[in-house]
Scaffold this motif. Structure first.
Motif, PDB file in Angstrom:
ATOM      1  N   ALA A 155       0.570  -1.426   0.033  1.00 17.56           N
ATOM      2  CA  ALA A 155      -0.347   0.214  -0.126  1.00 17.56           C
ATOM      3  C   ALA A 155       0.091   1.370  -0.114  1.00 17.56           C
ATOM      4  O   ALA A 155       0.506   1.825  -0.626  1.00 17.56           O
ATOM      5  CB  ALA A 155      -1.154   0.423   0.998  1.00 17.56           C
ATOM      6  N   CYS A 156       2.289   1.667   0.434  1.00 17.45           N
ATOM      7  CA  CYS A 156       2.602   2.593   0.671  1.00 17.45           C
ATOM      8  C   CYS A 156       3.320   2.230  -0.360  1.00 17.45           C
ATOM      9  O   CYS A 156       3.591   3.690  -1.366  1.00 17.45           O
ATOM     10  CB  CYS A 156       3.713   2.381   1.961  1.00 17.45           C
ATOM     11  N   GLY A 157       3.274   1.968  -1.310  1.00 17.78           N
ATOM     12  CA  GLY A 157       4.095   1.849  -2.359  1.00 17.78           C
ATOM     13  C   GLY A 157       3.470   2.296  -3.914  1.00 17.78           C
ATOM     14  O   GLY A 157       3.340   2.834  -4.271  1.00 17.78           O
ATOM     15  N   LYS A 158       1.960   2.366  -3.626  1.00 22.49           N
ATOM     16  CA  LYS A 158       1.009   2.051  -4.394  1.00 22.49           C
ATOM     17  C   LYS A 158       1.177   3.656  -3.874  1.00 22.49           C
ATOM     18  O   LYS A 158       0.751   4.753  -5.200  1.00 22.49           O
ATOM     19  CB  LYS A 158      -0.285   1.164  -4.056  1.00 22.49           C
ATOM     20  N   GLU A 159       0.344   4.103  -2.922  1.00 23.52           N
ATOM     21  CA  GLU A 159       0.399   5.632  -2.199  1.00 23.52           C
ATOM     22  C   GLU A 159       1.671   6.223  -2.902  1.00 23.52           C
ATOM     23  O   GLU A 159       1.047   7.065  -3.615  1.00 23.52           O
ATOM     24  CB  GLU A 159       0.675   5.779  -0.627  1.00 23.52           C
ATOM     25  N   PHE A 160       2.654   6.422  -2.545  1.00 24.82           N
ATOM     26  CA  PHE A 160       3.422   6.756  -2.921  1.00 24.82           C
ATOM     27  C   PHE A 160       3.860   6.897  -4.593  1.00 24.82           C
ATOM     28  O   PHE A 160       4.569   8.233  -5.206  1.00 24.82           O
ATOM     29  CB  PHE A 160       4.514   6.417  -2.707  1.00 24.82           C
ATOM     30  N   GLN A 161       4.002   5.435  -5.454  1.00 23.97           N
ATOM     31  CA  GLN A 161       3.583   5.577  -7.088  1.00 23.97           C
ATOM     32  C   GLN A 161       3.265   7.064  -6.883  1.00 23.97           C
ATOM     33  O   GLN A 161       2.761   7.391  -8.437  1.00 23.97           O
ATOM     34  CB  GLN A 161       3.710   4.524  -7.276  1.00 23.97           C
ATOM     35  N   ALA A 162       1.919   7.245  -6.720  1.00 23.13           N
ATOM     36  CA  ALA A 162       0.762   7.663  -7.288  1.00 23.13           C
ATOM     37  C   ALA A 162       1.173   9.435  -6.539  1.00 23.13           C
ATOM     38  O   ALA A 162       0.588  10.186  -7.608  1.00 23.13           O
ATOM     39  CB  ALA A 162      -0.591   7.792  -6.566  1.00 23.13           C
ATOM     40  N   LYS A 163       2.166   9.917  -6.024  1.00 22.21           N
ATOM     41  CA  LYS A 163       2.814  10.975  -5.563  1.00 22.21           C
ATOM     42  C   LYS A 163       3.360  11.592  -6.455  1.00 22.21           C
ATOM     43  O   LYS A 163       4.522  12.481  -5.996  1.00 22.21           O
ATOM     44  CB  LYS A 163       2.651  10.724  -3.773  1.00 22.21           C
ATOM     45  N   ILE A 164       4.582  10.894  -7.453  1.00 20.89           N
ATOM     46  CA  ILE A 164       5.995  11.039  -7.962  1.00 20.89           C
ATOM     47  C   ILE A 164       5.118  11.931  -9.240  1.00 20.89           C
ATOM     48  O   ILE A 164       6.346  13.352  -9.041  1.00 20.89           O
ATOM     49  CB  ILE A 164       5.498   9.307  -8.480  1.00 20.89           C
ATOM     50  N   PRO A 165       4.407  12.208 -10.102  1.00 18.45           N
ATOM     51  CA  PRO A 165       3.791  13.540 -10.608  1.00 18.45           C
ATOM     52  C   PRO A 165       3.555  14.335 -10.009  1.00 18.45           C
ATOM     53  O   PRO A 165       4.119  15.548 -10.689  1.00 18.45           O
ATOM     54  CB  PRO A 165       2.573  12.736 -11.140  1.00 18.45           C
ATOM     55  N   LYS A 166       3.470  14.795  -9.127  1.00 14.81           N
ATOM     56  CA  LYS A 166       2.911  15.664  -8.081  1.00 14.81           C
ATOM     57  C   LYS A 166       4.637  16.249  -7.632  1.00 14.81           C
ATOM     58  O   LYS A 166       4.517  17.685  -7.689  1.00 14.81           O
ATOM     59  CB  LYS A 166       2.583  15.448  -7.215  1.00 14.81           C
ATOM     60  N   LEU A 167       5.278  15.240  -7.155  1.00 25.38           N
ATOM     61  CA  LEU A 167       6.758  15.085  -7.123  1.00 25.38           C
ATOM     62  C   LEU A 167       7.857  16.327  -8.248  1.00 25.38           C
ATOM     63  O   LEU A 167       7.997  16.669  -8.248  1.00 25.38           O
ATOM     64  CB  LEU A 167       7.237  14.757  -6.302  1.00 25.38           C
ATOM     65  N   ARG A 168       7.356  15.720  -9.486  1.00 25.80           N
ATOM     66  CA  ARG A 168       7.564  15.814 -10.812  1.00 25.80           C
ATOM     67  C   ARG A 168       7.730  17.200 -10.934  1.00 25.80           C
ATOM     68  O   ARG A 168       8.256  18.366 -10.621  1.00 25.80           O
ATOM     69  CB  ARG A 168       7.849  14.857 -11.753  1.00 25.80           C
ATOM     70  N   ALA A 169       5.960  18.117 -10.971  1.00 25.65           N
ATOM     71  CA  ALA A 169       5.187  18.910 -10.746  1.00 25.65           C
ATOM     72  C   ALA A 169       6.255  19.764  -9.540  1.00 25.65           C
ATOM     73  O   ALA A 169       7.108  20.649 -10.192  1.00 25.65           O
ATOM     74  CB  ALA A 169       4.272  18.834 -10.522  1.00 25.65           C
ATOM     75  N   ASP A 170       6.331  19.500  -8.662  1.00 29.47           N
ATOM     76  CA  ASP A 170       7.026  20.308  -7.815  1.00 29.47           C
ATOM     77  C   ASP A 170       8.472  20.169  -8.065  1.00 29.47           C
ATOM     78  O   ASP A 170       9.074  22.040  -8.034  1.00 29.47           O
ATOM     79  CB  ASP A 170       7.231  19.590  -6.389  1.00 29.47           C
ATOM     80  N   ILE A 171       9.186  19.186  -8.383  1.00 31.17           N
ATOM     81  CA  ILE A 171      10.742  20.247  -8.663  1.00 31.17           C
ATOM     82  C   ILE A 171      10.803  20.429 -10.293  1.00 31.17           C
ATOM     83  O   ILE A 171      11.818  21.964 -10.049  1.00 31.17           O
ATOM     84  CB  ILE A 171      11.463  18.620  -9.313  1.00 31.17           C
ATOM     85  N   GLU A 172       9.850  20.530 -11.507  1.00 31.67           N
ATOM     86  CA  GLU A 172      10.139  21.184 -12.239  1.00 31.67           C
ATOM     87  C   GLU A 172       9.629  22.756 -11.390  1.00 31.67           C
ATOM     88  O   GLU A 172       9.850  24.039 -12.606  1.00 31.67           O
ATOM     89  CB  GLU A 172       9.504  20.702 -13.433  1.00 31.67           C
ATOM     90  N   GLY A 173       8.540  23.350 -11.803  1.00 32.62           N
ATOM     91  CA  GLY A 173       8.494  24.076 -11.189  1.00 32.62           C
ATOM     92  C   GLY A 173       9.276  24.989  -9.982  1.00 32.62           C
ATOM     93  O   GLY A 173       9.918  25.980 -10.814  1.00 32.62           O
ATOM     94  N   GLN A 174      10.164  24.625  -9.375  1.00 30.17           N
ATOM     95  CA  GLN A 174      11.303  24.882  -8.844  1.00 30.17           C
ATOM     96  C   GLN A 174      12.194  25.269  -9.200  1.00 30.17           C
ATOM     97  O   GLN A 174      12.769  25.805  -9.484  1.00 30.17           O
ATOM     98  CB  GLN A 174      11.394  24.240  -7.378  1.00 30.17           C
ATOM     99  N   LEU A 175      12.212  24.923 -10.586  1.00 23.07           N
ATOM    100  CA  LEU A 175      12.590  24.654 -10.931  1.00 23.07           C
ATOM    101  C   LEU A 175      13.311  25.688 -12.736  1.00 23.07           C
ATOM    102  O   LEU A 175      13.962  26.056 -12.285  1.00 23.07           O
ATOM    103  CB  LEU A 175      13.701  23.418 -11.453  1.00 23.07           C
ATOM    104  N   LYS A 176      11.715  26.175 -12.664  1.00 23.63           N
ATOM    105  CA  LYS A 176      11.864  26.947 -13.475  1.00 23.63           C
ATOM    106  C   LYS A 176      12.268  28.444 -12.971  1.00 23.63           C
ATOM    107  O   LYS A 176      11.812  29.038 -13.731  1.00 23.63           O
ATOM    108  CB  LYS A 176      10.549  27.002 -13.964  1.00 23.63           C
ATOM    109  N   LYS A 177      11.616  28.157 -11.581  1.00 20.05           N
ATOM    110  CA  LYS A 177      12.314  30.267 -10.966  1.00 20.05           C
ATOM    111  C   LYS A 177      14.068  30.013 -10.902  1.00 20.05           C
ATOM    112  O   LYS A 177      13.349  31.504 -10.537  1.00 20.05           O
ATOM    113  CB  LYS A 177      11.449  29.794  -9.323  1.00 20.05           C
ATOM    114  N   VAL A 178      14.081  29.284 -11.207  1.00 24.93           N
ATOM    115  CA  VAL A 178      15.706  29.489 -11.273  1.00 24.93           C
ATOM    116  C   VAL A 178      16.392  30.356 -11.814  1.00 24.93           C
ATOM    117  O   VAL A 178      15.841  29.990 -12.846  1.00 24.93           O
ATOM    118  CB  VAL A 178      16.602  28.180 -10.455  1.00 24.93           C
TER     119      VAL A 178
END
Length: 178
Positions: A155-178
């Motif tokens: 269940a942890c694996g499934k939960e965190f697999q679902a969180k990866i798109p948001k993680l990616r969007a957060d990282i890319e959003g922060q990178l665009k501000k640099v």
């Protein structure tokens, strides 16, 4: 402590940093150690987290890090062309390389937070399994605890697999501000 080799589970998540033209790329590797996962068979969901993180990092590297690294190298070359004063050259080079360094800090901070959150989820699974056994657990209790852990871990694996798109969007959003 280990109860007869069964029931108690440890999860170790480590980062493997490797250099690529002076920039670090972060890959998340999940290594689970249990009595039956020791053979290298983590639940599919956890393997999916690992694979998705690796793919995300490769994409971020290709789309964001490498172009910025190239830009930094070209900028550094111009520093050498535009001045002969070594102090000015050094100052120019530091300015040129600050962007890629910030990129790395952003990626590493986000990945460390993701790792900590995943680890907390797995610790909850360990607690759930541990709490389901008495001090002198019978083989049936141990088996039940292992099953509870495996179900929770999956269940942890499934939960965190679902969180990866948001993680990616957060990282890319922060990178665009640099």
């Amino acid at each position: 402590h280990d109860r007869g080799g069964r029931g108690y589970v440890k999860l170790h998540i480590t980062y493997d940093y490797f250099s690529l033209k002076r920039s670090k790329v972060c890959n998340l590797f999940v290594v689970a150690k249990t009595t039956d996962i020791m053979a290298g068979l983590a639940p599919e969901s956890v393997q999916g987290v690992e694979k998705a993180i690796q793919g995300m990092i490769e994409d971020i590297q290709k789309l964001h890090l490498l172009p910025r690294q190239k830009q930094a190298f070209l900028c550094c070359a111009q520093c050498c062309d535009n001045t002969t004063n070594m102090q000015q050259v050094q100052s120019c080079v530091e300015r040129c390389t600050s962007g890629p360094a910030q990129f790395q800090k952003i990626i590493q901070a986000n990945m460390a937070e993701f790792q900590e959150r995943f680890q907390r989820c797995v610790f909850r699974c360990q607690d759930l399994a541990k709490e389901s056994m008495s001090f002198d657990a019978t083989p049936a209790e141990q088996s039940l605890a292992e099953q509870k852990f495996k179900t929770c871990f999956d269940a942890c694996g499934k939960e965190f697999q679902a969180k990866i798109p948001k993680l990616r969007a957060d990282i890319e959003g922060q990178l665009k501000k640099v």
